[in-house]
Enzyme design. Structure first.
Site, PDB file in Angstrom:
ATOM      1  CD  GLU A  28      11.100  47.872  13.138  1.00  0.00           C
ATOM      2  OE1 GLU A  28       9.861  48.204  12.409  1.00  0.00           O
ATOM      3  OE2 GLU A  28      11.002  48.081  14.203  1.00  0.00           O
TER       4      GLU A  28
ATOM      5  CB  CYS B  67       9.501  48.222  18.653  1.00  0.00           C
ATOM      6  SG  CYS B  67       9.480  47.940  20.490  1.00  0.00           S
TER       7      CYS B  67
ATOM      8  N   GLY C  92       0.330  52.093  11.263  1.00  0.00           N
ATOM      9  CA  GLY C  92       0.058  53.003  12.167  1.00  0.00           C
ATOM     10  C   GLY C  92      -0.285  54.665  11.511  1.00  0.00           C
TER      11      GLY C  92
ATOM     12  CE  LYS D 281      -6.471  43.233  15.607  1.00  0.00           C
ATOM     13  NZ  LYS D 281      -5.664  42.031  15.255  1.00  0.00           N
TER      14      LYS D 281
ATOM     15  N   GLY E 263       3.003  48.453  16.177  1.00  0.00           N
ATOM     16  CA  GLY E 263       2.935  47.623  14.839  1.00  0.00           C
ATOM     17  C   GLY E 263       3.939  48.515  13.917  1.00  0.00           C
ATOM     18  CB  SER E 264       3.890  47.885  10.216  1.00  0.00           C
ATOM     19  OG  SER E 264       2.428  47.972  10.051  1.00  0.00           O
TER      20      SER E 264
ATOM     21  CD  GLU F 104       6.881  51.008  20.167  1.00  0.00           C
ATOM     22  OE1 GLU F 104       7.554  51.347  19.188  1.00  0.00           O
ATOM     23  OE2 GLU F 104       6.851  49.633  20.661  1.00  0.00           O
TER      24      GLU F 104
HETATM   25  P1  NAD Z   1       0.797  45.173  11.441  1.00  0.00           P
HETATM   26  O1  NAD Z   1       1.146  46.714  11.934  1.00  0.00           O
HETATM   27  O2  NAD Z   1       0.445  44.692  10.249  1.00  0.00           O
HETATM   28  O3  NAD Z   1       0.305  44.421  12.768  1.00  0.00           O
HETATM   29  C1  NAD Z   1       0.204  45.030  13.990  1.00  0.00           C
HETATM   30  C2  NAD Z   1      -1.539  45.189  14.649  1.00  0.00           C
HETATM   31  O4  NAD Z   1      -2.168  45.732  13.931  1.00  0.00           O
HETATM   32  C3  NAD Z   1      -2.097  43.612  14.391  1.00  0.00           C
HETATM   33  O5  NAD Z   1      -3.015  43.544  15.753  1.00  0.00           O
HETATM   34  C4  NAD Z   1      -2.951  43.684  13.292  1.00  0.00           C
HETATM   35  O6  NAD Z   1      -3.908  42.816  13.264  1.00  0.00           O
HETATM   36  C5  NAD Z   1      -3.342  45.174  13.357  1.00  0.00           C
HETATM   37  N1  NAD Z   1      -3.637  45.712  11.979  1.00  0.00           N
HETATM   38  C6  NAD Z   1      -3.049  45.466  10.985  1.00  0.00           C
HETATM   39  N2  NAD Z   1      -3.833  46.104   9.845  1.00  0.00           N
HETATM   40  C7  NAD Z   1      -4.712  46.902  10.500  1.00  0.00           C
HETATM   41  C8  NAD Z   1      -5.795  47.941  10.062  1.00  0.00           C
HETATM   42  N3  NAD Z   1      -5.803  48.143   8.844  1.00  0.00           N
HETATM   43  N4  NAD Z   1      -6.281  48.668  11.159  1.00  0.00           N
HETATM   44  C9  NAD Z   1      -6.208  48.342  12.344  1.00  0.00           C
HETATM   45  N5  NAD Z   1      -5.346  47.458  12.885  1.00  0.00           N
HETATM   46  C10 NAD Z   1      -4.642  46.848  11.886  1.00  0.00           C
HETATM   47  O7  NAD Z   1       2.360  44.673  11.669  1.00  0.00           O
HETATM   48  P2  NAD Z   1       2.625  43.263  11.154  1.00  0.00           P
HETATM   49  O8  NAD Z   1       2.231  43.040   9.522  1.00  0.00           O
HETATM   50  O9  NAD Z   1       2.460  42.067  12.155  1.00  0.00           O
HETATM   51  O10 NAD Z   1       4.368  43.398  10.904  1.00  0.00           O
HETATM   52  C11 NAD Z   1       4.737  44.238   9.893  1.00  0.00           C
HETATM   53  C12 NAD Z   1       6.149  44.857  10.243  1.00  0.00           C
HETATM   54  O11 NAD Z   1       5.752  45.767  11.215  1.00  0.00           O
HETATM   55  C13 NAD Z   1       7.182  43.971  10.800  1.00  0.00           C
HETATM   56  O12 NAD Z   1       8.043  43.510   9.876  1.00  0.00           O
HETATM   57  C14 NAD Z   1       7.812  45.009  11.666  1.00  0.00           C
HETATM   58  O13 NAD Z   1       8.592  45.801  10.823  1.00  0.00           O
HETATM   59  C15 NAD Z   1       6.883  45.929  12.100  1.00  0.00           C
HETATM   60  N6  NAD Z   1       6.143  45.587  13.492  1.00  0.00           N
HETATM   61  C16 NAD Z   1       6.800  46.443  14.475  1.00  0.00           C
HETATM   62  C17 NAD Z   1       6.299  46.131  15.746  1.00  0.00           C
HETATM   63  C18 NAD Z   1       6.912  47.087  16.830  1.00  0.00           C
HETATM   64  O14 NAD Z   1       6.856  46.730  17.927  1.00  0.00           O
HETATM   65  N7  NAD Z   1       7.150  48.139  16.544  1.00  0.00           N
HETATM   66  C19 NAD Z   1       5.583  44.991  16.141  1.00  0.00           C
HETATM   67  C20 NAD Z   1       5.194  44.379  15.244  1.00  0.00           C
HETATM   68  C21 NAD Z   1       5.524  44.577  13.829  1.00  0.00           C
END
Ligand code: NAD
Length: 482
Positions: free
Chosen positions: A384, A287, A236, A178, A231-232, A253
């Site tokens: 972050e 990250c 997470g 996804k 992701g966030s 991660e």
């Molecule tokens: P996010 O965590 O919302 O999104 C990452 C992934 O998770 C995307 O594919 C998203 O569609 C999916 N996702 C979102 N909500 C979900 C849910 N309820 N269940 C399952 N999957 C879900 O990240 P974002 O909103 O794109 O970014 C927000 C913050 O996250 C950024 O400002 C940053 O601090 C952090 N971030 C960190 C990394 C990293 O590499 N560690 C990468 C992206 C964002």
């Protein structure tokens, strides 16, 4: 829009490109100018259901019978195809993420490298025999988990797909990917190249869509046996709760606040490019970005002066102009980063880069910003930011440096600049991080190097050979034969 020769609105399920079952689409924007780039599928729980069934079917069929050596050949072929399409992939990633072309090209090459590495490793992973009681033969088998879910963010789509899907396929799992709703075009291109490389139907399925819809459906699905999430922190935690409901392993991660420690004996000429680049690469949306620079008080002014000079030469502009810094991924991300910079209104901005004059006003640009004399407990030094913002913090001695370095909720990467070998060894042990770099930062990407964090940076390791253990489960077989 056509991606290679496939439709950007389609999902890959069971080896077939198809429209999302609801027929609903989402717009995808080019952050360099805010225009709509194309439309993508708004995958739903129904599409995830179909993708998980297709993965299950692959595990019961051709993919299960595919030997480790053949999996390796397919991944190696896929790596070659990625290399042959480097320019197209880089163009897609640059427009989709806003990443300067040179950085997008490097990501495409890294994706190919992951396929080469995991292609080569596929038939090198094996169990052990264990000496046991008289009359027994005992051995272990490394087996795939089964269906693995891969939820990928927008900042490094190619690299993160490479490291997680590469290791999962090498070990015989069937993947449901996804990608992020903000940037998913290279995920589609990669999947099409996987089909062309001969990956059996259902071994890799891709369902773009919103996190709260397709992402949540994938993480809650009872037939998904392992979840890899980048992701966030907030999401997470949701993923870990969903995994707990189904009692499946999860790799998280979640980012960091990674420090570089500059000691009194540091070679500043060698350090300087790393100090700055590790903060502004991909507009700081990394990250493992190094957003905190900790400097011994005897070198503090020198480092502020040298980094400031570099910052004043940084240029931010459209991804295809290939400057130092592109736009942030979205207006939303830009607003978040501007909020952090505003929170530093009472601090000293040591230097800022420039947004080029002809950058479209509708693009998501933020000028790279360097703060000096930041207190370690300020939000700029704790949270972050995920933007091109770095803070410089002074320290008095080694103990204080370690206390500041370890004094956030994160623990992903750390680096030390010192010529003192004993200090290097001490700090390698004391720093709270999944990776420690000595007199470098990032070690050139490091496909081969296990990567992951501690604390709010997450848990589990991807990259390197270590990832193969994470994507397998160990079975012990004990035979009593007399
Ligand atoms: P996010 O965590 O919302 O999104 C990452 C992934 O998770 C995307 O594919 C998203 O569609 C999916 N996702 C979102 N909500 C979900 C849910 N309820 N269940 C399952 N999957 C879900 O990240 P974002 O909103 O794109 O970014 C927000 C913050 O996250 C950024 O400002 C940053 O601090 C952090 N971030 C960190 C990394 C990293 O590499 N560690 C990468 C992206 C964002």
């Amino acid at each position: 829009m056509k991606i290679l020769d496939i439709d950007s609105t389609h999902c890959l399920i069971g080896g077939r490109w198809q429209a999302p079952l609801s027929g609903e689409l989402l717009p995808l924007f080019n952050p360099s100018d805010g225009t709509e780039l194309c439309q993508i599928a708004r995958g739903s729980a129904d599409d995830i259901e179909a993708a998980v069934s297709a993965a299950d079917a692959a595990l019961a069929g051709e993919w299960r019978r595919t030997t480790a050596a053949e999996r390796g050949r397919i991944l190696t072929r896929l790596g070659q195809l990625v290399l042959e399409h480097t320019d197209e992939l880089a163009q897609l990633e640059a427009q989709d993420v806003g990443k300067p072309l040179t950085q997008a090209r490097a990501d495409a090459v890294a994706l190919a490298r992951y396929m080469e590495f995991y292609g080569g490793a596929a038939d090198k992973l094996h169990g052990q025999t264990i000496p046991y009681l008289d009359g027994y033969t005992v051995y272990t088998l490394r087996e795939p988990h089964g269906v693995t879910g891969h939820i990928v963010p927008w900042n490094y789509p190619m690299q993160i797909i490479g490291r997680s899907v590469g290791a999962a396929l090498a070990t015989g799992n069937a993947c449901v990917l996804k990608p992020a709703e903000e940037a998913c075009l290279t995920a589609l291109a990669f999947a099409e190249l996987a089909v062309r490389a001969g990956l059996p139907a259902g071994a890799l399925n891709v369902v773009p869509g919103l996190g709260a819809e397709a992402g949540a459906a994938l993480s809650h699905h009872p037939c998904v046996h392992h979840i890899s999430f980048t992701g966030s922190v907030a999401v997470g935690k949701l993923i870990q709760k969903a995994a707990a409901e189904n009692v499946v392993p999860v790799t998280l991660e979640l980012g960091g606040k990674s420090p570089q420690l500059v000691f009194d004996d540091a070679d500043l000429d060698a350090a300087l490019p790393f100090l700055v680049n590790a903060g502004i690469q991909n507009a700081g949306q990394t990250c493992s970005a190094s957003s905190r620079i900790l400097v011994h008080e005897s070198r503090y002014d020198e480092v502020v002066t040298a980094m400031s000079a570099k910052y004043r030469n940084l240029k931010a502009g459209p991804a295809l102009r290939d400057l130092n810094v592109g736009p942030l991924v979205s207006q939303r991300q830009k607003e978040i980063v501007e909020g952090f910079i505003a929170a530093g209104h009472d601090l000293e901005i040591a230097a800022q880069g420039e947004i080029v004059a002809d950058a479209p006003s509708t693009g998501a640009y933020v000028a790279p910003t360097l703060f000096a004399k930041v207190s370690p407990d300020h939000s700029l030094a704790q949270d972050e930011i995920f933007g091109p913002v770095q803070v410089i913090i002074p320290f008095r001695d080694e103990d204080e440096a370690v206390a500041i370095a370890n004094g956030t909720a994160f623990g992903l990467v750390a680096s030390c600049w010192t010529k003192d070998g004993a200090r290097q060894m001490r700090l390698a042990r004391k720093l709270r991080a999944g990776q420690v770099f000595l007199n470098n930062y990032g070690a050139g990407g490091g496909v081969e190097l296990p990567f992951g964090g501690t604390g709010l940076s997450g848990h589990g390791r991807e990259k390197g050979f270590e990832a193969l253990y994470g994507f397998t489960t160990l079975k012990t077989v004990a035979a009593l034969h007399g």
